[in-house]
Design an enzyme around this catalytic site. Structure first.
Site, short mmCIF file in Angstrom:
data_model
loop_
_atom_site.label_atom_id
_atom_site.label_comp_id
_atom_site.label_asym_id
_atom_site.label_seq_id
_atom_site.Cartn_x
_atom_site.Cartn_y
_atom_site.Cartn_z
N LYS A 50 7.52 0.83 39.68
CA LYS A 50 7.01 -0.45 39.18
C LYS A 50 6.75 -1.36 40.35
CE LYS A 50 5.92 -3.36 36.02
NZ LYS A 50 4.61 -3.45 36.70
N GLN A 69 10.48 -3.81 46.91
CA GLN A 69 10.36 -3.77 45.45
C GLN A 69 11.48 -2.94 44.81
OE1 GLN A 69 7.16 -5.27 44.15
NE2 GLN A 69 8.48 -5.53 42.38
N LYS A 101 14.48 -5.24 44.81
CA LYS A 101 14.23 -6.37 43.91
C LYS A 101 14.38 -5.92 42.45
CE LYS A 101 10.32 -8.41 44.66
NZ LYS A 101 8.92 -8.93 44.66
N LYS A 149 4.38 0.21 45.13
CA LYS A 149 3.39 -0.82 45.44
C LYS A 149 2.08 -0.12 45.77
CE LYS A 149 3.29 -5.35 45.86
NZ LYS A 149 4.16 -6.34 45.24
N GLY A 176 -0.12 -7.05 39.03
CA GLY A 176 -0.89 -7.79 40.03
C GLY A 176 -0.08 -8.11 41.28
N ASP A 177 -0.79 -8.57 42.28
CA ASP A 177 -0.20 -9.13 43.52
C ASP A 177 -1.35 -9.93 44.15
OD1 ASP A 177 2.40 -8.79 45.33
OD2 ASP A 177 0.72 -8.69 46.71
N THR A 185 6.76 -15.55 38.03
CA THR A 185 7.27 -15.51 39.40
C THR A 185 7.57 -16.92 39.89
OG1 THR A 185 5.86 -13.60 39.75
CG2 THR A 185 6.88 -14.56 41.70
N SER A 241 7.44 -8.49 33.86
CA SER A 241 6.68 -7.25 33.67
C SER A 241 7.53 -6.23 32.91
CB SER A 241 6.30 -6.65 35.03
OG SER A 241 5.14 -7.26 35.55
#
Ligand code: NDP
Ligand code: 2IT
Length: 445
Positions: free
Chosen positions: A87, A108, A111, A123, A162-163, A206, A375
């Site tokens: 993810k 990630q 996190k 990612k 997204g990013d 976020t 998410s």
């Protein structure tokens, strides 16, 4: 120096500096404990956690506005799937390369562990520049990108979001193409608009989550929330919703920025103006400089916000946007709390200086985890074919950020060392590393 057991090859530092930087930060926190832990050493855990499980690289050929084929490079780093499906977001930016994606994927993993949800880490992205492209060009690129990646994806396998450069418009195009090829409407991509399966509050999550984490820090340190002056960098999804939540909490926002410079607002951003900036950025994909000119606002060309008078700094743009000399400027400006909305926005030396000066510092893997947590909520809603109410999502987001804050405090060794100041870096890294380590060890090799 990192412990030798957790060595980072010199070649990595040269070839993939951002990846080496993220690894080094973890090695510094976990090194002593690793040396004492025979089980971790015998399992060769560090090497297993720092090597990606799989990396996919692919060519993306798409048609520009004149119908000519253009070529970009797409990637997906599937870093670690021990806790759940891979993810993590997709970044479309000309600077995207494997070093950046590997650092982001490594962060990630930890996190996602902190969210308490069953999520592995990954990612991806492409060296595609969305700036100045037409909607049709963006759509053509997104569809071609999915053509290269869709085989790797699935709700139990790998779930992008997204990013930088990938917002609701891009997610729509990516999901649309995935649905056509895969032949199913499942929870494979998050960040969808609510109308076709997205979660309420995912766009805000976020930024809002960052400010919920910040207020937990302030409460824990018995500091005021109301009227604190907050310098924010960036003017994308994370920055603007962080600004919105700061205003809801009665704080003053004194800056926003982008790669052209800084919008300085010494008297504080008004809510009406923020809504106009959101309209400009999200709907028209406009530039802050033009907006400032139209509205007669102060725009500091080529400058970062870190010299402005503020109590709190929230870097929300990109990696390494806050250097050692920027840390000096923050200290001179009177900043007492820094929380990372972006991923690794502060250079290592800047963090060291801030911590030494007694500034409370929250790393991105804790402070910006509200986005991926939401998410995770979107995946849960998709799996149960239901929508949760906005109030329900917001309550869960607040609870998640408070729980991550409590975990960081628990795992920081400040109390053992009789220090007053919580080390959120140590707390976040230790808690997350223990969790991922346990799952990796339990699953054998
Ligand atoms: P957006 O694309 O919405 O916004 C990015 C912002 O950062 C823009 O203002 C952009 O300015 C600025 N920026 C990007 N690159 C640079 C650069 N090289 N120098 C200066 N400014 C730059 O992205 P997001 O808001 O989604 O992401 C911002 C950060 O937050 C990233 O680090 C991302 O990884 C992180 N993040 C995002 C999450 C999410 O849910 N979206 C979740 C957790 C972390 P310009 O337009 O000039 O490029
Ligand atoms: O850095 C991040 O946490 C994100 N870009 C969000 C990832 C996600 O899967 O929602």
């Amino acid at each position: 120096m990192p412990d030798t057991l957790l060595s980072i090859p010199d070649s990595l530092a040269i070839q993939e500096p951002e990846c080496a930087q993220a690894l080094r930060e973890m090695a510094l926190t976990i090194g002593a404990e690793y040396r004492d832990n025979q089980a971790w050493q015998q399992a060769n855990l560090w090497q297993r956690l720092t090597e990606s499980e799989r990396i996919v690289q692919f060519r993306v050929v798409w048609a520009d506005r004149d119908g000519r084929p253009q070529v970009n490079r797409g990637y997906r780093v599937q870093m670690n799937g021990a806790l759940g499906p891979y993810k993590g977001g997709l970044r479309f930016h000309p600077t995207v390369n494997l070093s950046i994606l590997k650092f982001l994927a490594f962060e990630q993993v930890f996190k996602n562990a902190l969210t308490g949800l069953p999520l592995g880490g990954g990612k991806g992205g492409a060296d595609f520049d969305p700036k100045g492209k037409t909607d049709v060009e963006i759509m053509n690129f997104c569809r071609a990108f999915i053509d290269g990646l869709w085989r790797e994806l699935g709700p139990w396998r790998d779930v992008p979001a997204g990013d930088i450069g990938v917002g609701e418009r891009e997610i729509g195009f990516l999901f649309g193409r995935y649905r056509e090829i895969a032949g199913q409407h499942d929870g494979t991509i998050t960040g969808k608009a609510h109308g076709y399966g997205g979660s309420w509050l995912r766009p805000q999550a976020t930024g809002y989550g960052l400010v919920f984490f910040l207020t937990a820090m302030l409460r824990h340190a018995a500091m005021e929330i109301h009227n604190q002056r907050v310098a924010i960098s960036g003017s994308g999804q994370v920055a603007l919703y962080a600004a919105e939540q700061c205003l809801k909490q009665g704080m003053q926002v004194v800056s926003l920025s982008d790669s052209d410079g800084t919008l300085s607002m010494p008297n504080g951003l008004a809510d009406g103006l923020l809504q106009e900036i959101m309209e400009c950025k999200f709907r028209r994909h406009g530039r802050l400089r033009d907006f400032a000119e139209q509205k007669n606002l102060t725009f500091l060309t080529g400058k970062r916000p870190w010299g402005l008078k503020a109590d709190i700094a929230l870097p929300c743009a990109t990696q390494n946007e806050l250097s050692s000399s920027d840390a000096d400027a923050l200290l001179a400006a009177g900043v007492r709390v820094v929380a990372e909305g972006a991923n690794m926005p502060c250079e290592a030396e800047a963090i060291r200086k801030l911590h030494t000066a007694g500034v409370l510092f929250a790393p991105g893997k804790a402070a910006n985890a509200g986005g991926v947590a939401t998410s995770g909520f979107e995946m849960a809603q998709n799996a149960e074919h239901l929508f949760w109410s906005p109030g329900d999502v917001e309550r869960r987001l607040r609870e998640t950020m408070d729980a991550i804050h409590a975990t960081c405090v628990d795992y920081s060794r400040h109390a053992e060392r009789a220090e007053k100041q919580v080390s959120y870096v140590e707390g976040a890294n230790r808690a997350a590393f223990h969790k991922v380590a346990a799952a990796v060890l339990a699953q054998g090799y």
